[in-house]
Each structure stands twice: as structure tokens, then as C-alpha cells.
Design a protein around this motif. Structure first.
Motif, mmCIF file in Angstrom:
data_model
loop_
_atom_site.group_PDB
_atom_site.id
_atom_site.type_symbol
_atom_site.label_atom_id
_atom_site.label_comp_id
_atom_site.label_asym_id
_atom_site.label_seq_id
_atom_site.Cartn_x
_atom_site.Cartn_y
_atom_site.Cartn_z
ATOM 1 N N ILE A 83 -2.210 62.199 73.417
ATOM 2 C CA ILE A 83 -2.973 60.994 73.089
ATOM 3 C C ILE A 83 -3.072 60.132 74.345
ATOM 4 N N PRO A 84 -4.250 60.057 74.965
ATOM 5 C CA PRO A 84 -4.386 59.190 76.144
ATOM 6 C C PRO A 84 -4.504 57.729 75.738
ATOM 7 N N GLU A 85 -4.071 56.842 76.627
ATOM 8 C CA GLU A 85 -4.172 55.403 76.383
ATOM 9 C C GLU A 85 -3.568 55.035 75.021
ATOM 10 N N PHE A 86 -2.364 55.524 74.776
ATOM 11 C CA PHE A 86 -1.705 55.304 73.495
ATOM 12 C C PHE A 86 -1.315 53.836 73.352
ATOM 13 N N VAL A 87 -1.641 53.258 72.195
ATOM 14 C CA VAL A 87 -1.412 51.833 71.944
ATOM 15 C C VAL A 87 -0.346 51.657 70.873
ATOM 16 N N ALA A 88 0.598 50.781 71.153
ATOM 17 C CA ALA A 88 1.585 50.388 70.149
ATOM 18 C C ALA A 88 1.899 48.922 70.365
ATOM 19 N N ASP A 89 1.762 48.115 69.327
ATOM 20 C CA ASP A 89 2.056 46.686 69.447
ATOM 21 C C ASP A 89 3.568 46.481 69.497
ATOM 22 N N LEU A 90 4.009 45.815 70.553
ATOM 23 C CA LEU A 90 5.438 45.621 70.773
ATOM 24 C C LEU A 90 5.770 44.141 70.695
ATOM 25 N N GLY A 91 6.210 43.684 69.524
ATOM 26 C CA GLY A 91 6.563 42.283 69.364
ATOM 27 C C GLY A 91 5.384 41.379 69.662
ATOM 28 N N LEU A 92 5.569 40.474 70.624
ATOM 29 C CA LEU A 92 4.494 39.547 70.985
ATOM 30 C C LEU A 92 3.462 40.190 71.892
ATOM 31 N N LYS A 93 3.773 41.356 72.454
ATOM 32 C CA LYS A 93 2.834 42.040 73.345
ATOM 33 C C LYS A 93 1.934 42.928 72.505
ATOM 34 N N LYS A 94 0.660 42.562 72.431
ATOM 35 C CA LYS A 94 -0.305 43.292 71.623
ATOM 36 C C LYS A 94 -1.266 44.063 72.525
ATOM 37 N N GLY A 95 -1.587 45.275 72.095
ATOM 38 C CA GLY A 95 -2.610 46.052 72.776
ATOM 39 C C GLY A 95 -2.171 46.689 74.079
ATOM 40 N N GLU A 96 -0.879 46.697 74.371
ATOM 41 C CA GLU A 96 -0.419 47.388 75.579
ATOM 42 C C GLU A 96 -0.622 48.896 75.415
ATOM 43 N N LYS A 97 -0.892 49.555 76.525
ATOM 44 C CA LYS A 97 -1.164 50.990 76.472
ATOM 45 C C LYS A 97 -0.233 51.752 77.401
ATOM 46 N N ILE A 98 0.206 52.918 76.946
ATOM 47 C CA ILE A 98 0.915 53.862 77.791
ATOM 48 C C ILE A 98 -0.077 54.970 78.096
ATOM 49 N N SER A 109 8.393 48.958 83.444
ATOM 50 C CA SER A 109 9.024 48.302 82.303
ATOM 51 C C SER A 109 8.316 48.643 81.002
ATOM 52 N N GLN A 110 7.008 48.910 81.096
ATOM 53 C CA GLN A 110 6.241 49.269 79.905
ATOM 54 C C GLN A 110 6.749 50.575 79.303
ATOM 55 N N LEU A 111 7.130 51.503 80.163
ATOM 56 C CA LEU A 111 7.665 52.777 79.689
ATOM 57 C C LEU A 111 8.972 52.553 78.938
ATOM 58 N N PHE A 112 9.812 51.625 79.432
ATOM 59 C CA PHE A 112 11.060 51.288 78.748
ATOM 60 C C PHE A 112 10.768 50.754 77.341
ATOM 61 N N ARG A 113 9.810 49.819 77.249
ATOM 62 C CA ARG A 113 9.519 49.203 75.959
ATOM 63 C C ARG A 113 8.960 50.216 74.961
ATOM 64 N N TYR A 114 8.037 51.056 75.426
ATOM 65 C CA TYR A 114 7.442 52.048 74.531
ATOM 66 C C TYR A 114 8.466 53.077 74.082
#
Length: 382
Positions: A84-99, A128-133
Motif C-alpha cells: 500500500i503506497p502512501e499509507f495513511v493512519a491518523d495518529l492522535g492529533l496528527k491527521k493525514g500523515e503518510k508512510i 520519527s514518523q516511522l516510529f509513530r506508525y
């Protein structure tokens, strides 16, 4: 009647296209089966060498190297059920971030991949985004890559929390058989998270042990000297004894290494299989490979990749020059890079081990030596 004929022709054309697609897919699968994992990695390494000069953006790096890397691991990058490219998961207050990529095995996200441009030094990269995801998606493996180096992370320290340091690093420009064996464990068909975690734990402790031994080799601590002395010193190990034994302990490391190295070299000359030896400066001076030397080495690898797997061309640095060897074998020199002085030049060898000096104005002038380099590498490979 005309409409009926057109419909028949369209159905026939559609049937032919479907058959052709089935045959094409069958050929692709057959070719993939014929190529060994080693060969597919070597082919990817060739692609990486060519791409690093032009794929400078993150998007270009993903298209040129990262997606082909996922294919090497057995994934269909065009199947959203697997990648899945540009995978999106809402993380708390961070919305629309993509891995960049979420990779599934058996409908479960196992790998999260964050890609950087090929020019990025991963030691300086922010991920840091990789850590959160990793935490949010309950993934097992985090992958950080610039296309050339691939770093693998998991959660050995705390469950569901990605470790700060990778447990395995794979370098497309410098890998060996052990690296290939570790990398193959991440292939879709070989995947076992239990096996990977076991290997990750072993690699972690192996690296820690190597760091400890290297530190004691360079500067033995009082505690270590006391530990060693207990085995052979009959008297009381006082501070004075420790100071007297400290340089002896360091010399013991040096002498032991030289003895083992000599044994391996003698074994190779006697007809045994030669083992790869690290470069050691006899005077203990620090050797630093410069960016220009690395560029020169990569150019030689790029030329060699037309004939052999790139991992057969190896760099071995020294104080006065930087050697490029075939199969990491001193008896198979390719050239020496003399880039430390005011005037740059290279010493190029031939099949009879005779050397010729070539002055160059810039590193890229090495491409002018393509023909003699190909001839020599072809001779060594035959």
C-alpha cells in the motif's frame, strides 16, 4: 450483421489480449523462479549504482530502487493487497500523515517502509514518523532506506515500540554472503517473525560484543586487565600491576590478530580457500576513506557491474592510496586511487600484475579507463 461482426471481432480481440496477458505473467513468474535470490539482489545493486547519479529526489529513489527492492523480497508492488503506497493512519492529533509503504503478508501489515532520497545519509535522517506508525499499526518490522542502504528495525527493547537503532543494515554497494542470508529472511516466502526476532536478538548481541572487544583492544580498561590477569598472574593484582599489564594486554590483541591473519594468508597460498581480511594499518594510524575515493570506487563498481556482481569488487583503504580489489584478494588488484595529494592519479594493473600510472583531472575521468578495466575484470572472472 455489421454490428454482429464488430462484436465478434471485439470479443476475439479481448480473448487474445487476455491470453497474451496470461502468457506474459507466466513468463515473468518463470523468469523470477529461474533467477536466484543472489542474482536478483546483484541485479538490484546494478540498478542502484546507475540510479544514484540521477535519482536524487525521494520520489525518483522510490521508483528506481525502493519498489524494485520490494519486488526482490517477493512482493507485487502493484497489488494493494500486498503493498500500500502512501499509507495513511491518523495518529492522535496528527491527521493525514503518510508512510511511504505498508507491506502486508497474509492480510497483516508486517513491514512499514520510509524512503529517503538516494543522496540522504541515513545517520542524519529524521524518521520519527516511522516510529509513530510502527506503534499505531502494530507492525513487526520498520524499514528505513535511501535506496542504497536498508536499515531494519523491530521492538526488542519494549513491545510494540520501535527500537532507536536498527538490528540489521544491508548495503547494496557492499554486502557479503552472510548479509544475503539475513536479507533473505525478509522475503515474503521465507517470512517468519519468530525467526527474524531470534536473528535480530543475535545480531544485537553480536554487535555489542564486537564493540566491547574493539574498545578493549584499543584501550583496555582496568576491570578488563584485572579479569585477564586472574588467569595467569599469581600475585595480588594491584594498580601498579594493572598499569604494567595494560600495554601487554593491548599487544596481545595485536599479536593474536596478526597470527590469525598470517595463518589465513598462509592457508590461501597453500591452496586453501582465502578468507576476507580487514585492512589493518601497521602503525595503528586512523584511515579515513574520502568522498572522492568512494566515488572512484563506485565508478569502478559501475563498470564492473556489466560483467560480474558488484559485491566482487571491494575497496580496501590505506594511508597512501585506496586499493580496489577483485574478490577482496590482494593477488587480484584492479587499481589504486591516489587522491590524497595535489595531483590525482590512479595505478591501473593488467592481467600480469604490471601497473601503469594514469593522471586524471577529476574522478569522473575514470570512465575513460572503461576498456582496460573491463578487460582485467573479465580476466579475473574467467
Amino acid at each position: 450483421m455489421g454490428v454482429s461482426c464488430r462484436g465478434a471481432r471485439q470479443r476475439l480481440l479481448k480473448d487474445l489480449l487476455v491470453r497474451r496477458l496470461i502468457v506474459s505473467n507466466s513468463i515473468v513468474r518463470t523468469m523470477g523462479a529461474i533467477m536466484s535470490f543472489r542474482e536478483t539482489v546483484a541485479d538490484l545493486a546494478k540498478r542502484a549504482i546507475s540510479a544514484q547519479a540521477i535519482a536524487q529526489t525521494e520520489e525518483a529513489t522510490k521508483n528506481a530502487i525502493v519498489m524494485p527492492f520490494l519486488r526482490v523480497l517477493g512482493f507485487d508492488v502493484f497489488d494493494p493487497a500486498q503493498v500500500i503506497p502512501e499509507f495513511v493512519a491518523d495518529l492522535g492529533l496528527k491527521k493525514g500523515e503518510k508512510i511511504d509503504y505498508a507491506v502486508k503478508i497474509a492480510d497483516r501489515i508486517e513491514y512499514l517502509v520510509e524512503a529517503k532520497s538516494v543522496s540522504t545519509n541515513l545517520r542524519d535522517a529524521q524518521y520519527s514518523q516511522l516510529f509513530r506508525y510502527f506503534h499505531a499499526c502494530d507492525a513487526n518490522i520498520g524499514i528505513l532506506t535511501n535506496g542504497l542502504q536498508i536499515w531494519f528495525f523491530t521492538d526488542l527493547e519494549a513491545p510494540n515500540k520501535m527500537d532507536a537503532t536498527p538490528f540489521f543494515k544491508f548495503d547494496l554497494l557492499a554486502y557479503d554472503e552472510n548479509d544475503l542470508k539475513e536479507l533473505e529472511k525478509f522475503h515474503k516466502d521465507q517470512f517468519s517473525i519468530d525467526n527474524i526476532r531470534t536473528a535480530a536478538s543475535s545480531l544485537k548481541y553480536l554487535r555489542a560484543t564486537m564493540r566491547f572487544i574493539e574498545a578493549q583492544w584499543n584501550a583496555p580498561t582496568e576491570e578488563f586487565v584485572r579479569f585477564v590477569a586472574r588467569d595467569f598472574y599469581d600475585g595480588k593484582v594491584t594498580s601498579a600491576v594493572v598499569e604494567a599489564l595494560r600495554p601487554i594486554t593491548k599487544r596481545a590483541f595485536d599479536d593474536l590478530f596478526r597470527q590469525r591473519a598470517r595463518q589465513r594468508i598462509d592457508h590461501a597460498f597453500d591452496g586453501g580457500e582465502e578468507e576476507t581480511l580487514p585492512t589493518v594499518d601497521a602503525e595503528g594510524l586512523k584511515i579515513e576513506t574520502t568522498p572522492e575515493e568512494m566515488r572512484g570506487f563506485m565508478i569502478v563498481q559501475a563498470i564492473a557491474s556489466e560483467l560480474v556482481p558488484v559485491n566482487r569488487v571491494v575497496i580496501r583503504d590505506a594511508q597512501s592510496y585506496c586499493a580496489v580489489l577483485f574478490d577482496d584478494n590482494n593477488r587480484k588488484p584492479i587499481l589504486r586511487l591516489h587522491f590524497n595529494g595535489k595531483n590525482k592519479f590512479v595505478t591501473l594493473f593488467n592481467a600480469e600484475k604490471q601497473s601503469t600510472r594514469h593522471d586524471i583531472g577529476q574522478v569522473e575521468d575514470l570512465y575513460q579507463l572503461r576498456d582496460p578495466l573491463r578487460s582485467l575484470i573479465g580476466h579475473y572472472a574467467s
